[in-house]
Design a protein around this motif. Structure first.
Motif, mmCIF file in Angstrom:
data_model
loop_
_atom_site.group_PDB
_atom_site.id
_atom_site.type_symbol
_atom_site.label_atom_id
_atom_site.label_comp_id
_atom_site.label_asym_id
_atom_site.label_seq_id
_atom_site.Cartn_x
_atom_site.Cartn_y
_atom_site.Cartn_z
ATOM 1 N N VAL A 192 -47.818 -4.052 -9.642
ATOM 2 C CA VAL A 192 -48.267 -4.391 -10.994
ATOM 3 C C VAL A 192 -49.501 -5.290 -11.008
ATOM 4 O O VAL A 192 -50.114 -5.460 -12.067
ATOM 5 C CB VAL A 192 -47.132 -5.068 -11.797
ATOM 6 N N ARG A 193 -49.866 -5.852 -9.870
ATOM 7 C CA ARG A 193 -50.992 -6.788 -9.850
ATOM 8 C C ARG A 193 -52.255 -6.127 -10.385
ATOM 9 O O ARG A 193 -52.612 -5.010 -9.984
ATOM 10 C CB ARG A 193 -51.235 -7.322 -8.428
ATOM 11 N N LYS B 255 -52.831 -4.745 -13.132
ATOM 12 C CA LYS B 255 -52.629 -3.572 -13.976
ATOM 13 C C LYS B 255 -52.318 -3.969 -15.418
ATOM 14 O O LYS B 255 -51.861 -5.082 -15.696
ATOM 15 C CB LYS B 255 -51.498 -2.704 -13.427
ATOM 16 N N THR B 256 -52.584 -3.029 -16.316
ATOM 17 C CA THR B 256 -52.098 -3.130 -17.683
ATOM 18 C C THR B 256 -50.705 -2.536 -17.704
ATOM 19 O O THR B 256 -50.521 -1.363 -17.362
ATOM 20 C CB THR B 256 -53.010 -2.363 -18.652
ATOM 21 N N VAL B 257 -49.717 -3.344 -18.069
ATOM 22 C CA VAL B 257 -48.322 -2.919 -17.989
ATOM 23 C C VAL B 257 -47.715 -2.882 -19.388
ATOM 24 O O VAL B 257 -47.738 -3.887 -20.112
ATOM 25 C CB VAL B 257 -47.493 -3.865 -17.094
ATOM 26 N N LEU C 262 -43.281 -10.299 -14.665
ATOM 27 C CA LEU C 262 -44.525 -9.546 -14.479
ATOM 28 C C LEU C 262 -45.742 -10.469 -14.482
ATOM 29 O O LEU C 262 -46.720 -10.211 -13.779
ATOM 30 C CB LEU C 262 -44.643 -8.477 -15.563
ATOM 31 N N ALA D 52 -49.656 -9.215 -13.273
ATOM 32 C CA ALA D 52 -50.127 -8.179 -14.192
ATOM 33 C C ALA D 52 -51.327 -8.695 -14.973
ATOM 34 O O ALA D 52 -51.373 -9.849 -15.385
ATOM 35 C CB ALA D 52 -49.008 -7.778 -15.145
ATOM 36 N N LEU E 295 -50.174 -7.465 -20.550
ATOM 37 C CA LEU E 295 -48.804 -7.074 -20.821
ATOM 38 C C LEU E 295 -48.652 -6.676 -22.282
ATOM 39 O O LEU E 295 -49.224 -7.305 -23.174
ATOM 40 C CB LEU E 295 -47.842 -8.229 -20.522
#
Length: 227
Positions: A131-132, A134-136, A156, A161, A164
């Motif tokens: 998840v680093r 990233k758009t989660v 997260l 992330a 979020l």
């Protein structure tokens, strides 16, 4: 400032797949060209919703398993939460509730056992999706108290992330308003008089671990970017 997608008019959903399709249409700002986009579903009920969202956005899909460690006499109040390999402690709650450190340690250990069981059930030997940076988008089938969603979001953030988003088909207006002070929230059906998540669904069956596995296997066959 966060952008918030809300509806003032409650929606009736046929089932979780129908709710997922409606939710997905409220996430149009996330394009198929965003290769750093990841949809994480909260099992069990969030998975069939997340499948629809990931398909609509052509995004990768995984689960984020969360176990809340509640205050013994107020289990809805989270003293800590575990998501994958991350432990998030609510030090303010622990201090004010005067939770015995040994009791808290034992409760966390019990929840870790259940978390490992669920990760094995849902992922087998696959590692969690990274998840680093990233758009989660974190998806569930609805929010009541938001405790589980908050635990997932906290984990997260710890995992790095970049952005979020909490995305749910339905939830109580006051809880959603509170949550949106912390994170971007997308919810097509904000309910003033809330009687539980299932009250907004015609069909709200209990799901099994097998249901989750089948949904994830089907989603992986779509070969979303980055999956």
């Amino acid at each position: 400032m966060h952008r918030h997608a809300f509806s003032e008019h409650p929606i009736r959903f046929r089932d979780r797949a129908h709710a997922g399709r409606i939710l997905a249409q409220n996430l149009d700002r996330f394009t198929v060209h965003d290769r750093d986009l990841l949809v994480l579903a909260l099992p069990r009920g969030g998975v069939p919703v997340g499948v629809q969202v990931a398909e609509y956005l052509s995004a990768s899909l995984d689960v984020i398993t969360v176990r809340k460690v509640g205050v013994p006499w107020r289990p809805e109040l989270a003293a800590a939460a575990i998501a994958d390999d991350v432990l998030v402690r609510n030090e303010d709650v622990i201090r004010k509730a005067r939770i015995d450190p040994v009791a808290l340690r034992d409760a966390i250990a019990r929840e870790r056992i259940e978390l490992r069981r669920r990760n094995l059930a849902y992922r087998a030997d696959r590692p969690p999706a990274p998840v680093r940076d990233k758009t989660v988008i974190v998806v569930d089938d609805g929010i009541a108290t938001a405790a589980t969603m908050r635990a997932a979001l906290a984990a997260l953030r710890t995992l790095g992330a970049a952005e979020l988003v909490a995305a749910v088909p339905v939830g109580p207006a006051d809880t959603l308003a509170d949550l949106r002070t912390e994170v971007e929230v997308v919810c097509p059906s904000s309910v003033t008089h809330f009687y539980g998540v299932g009250a907004s669904y015609d069909h709200f069956d209990q799901l099994s671990d097998d249901d989750v596995r089948l949904s994830l296997a089907g989603a992986r066959r779509h070969r979303y970017p980055g999956s």
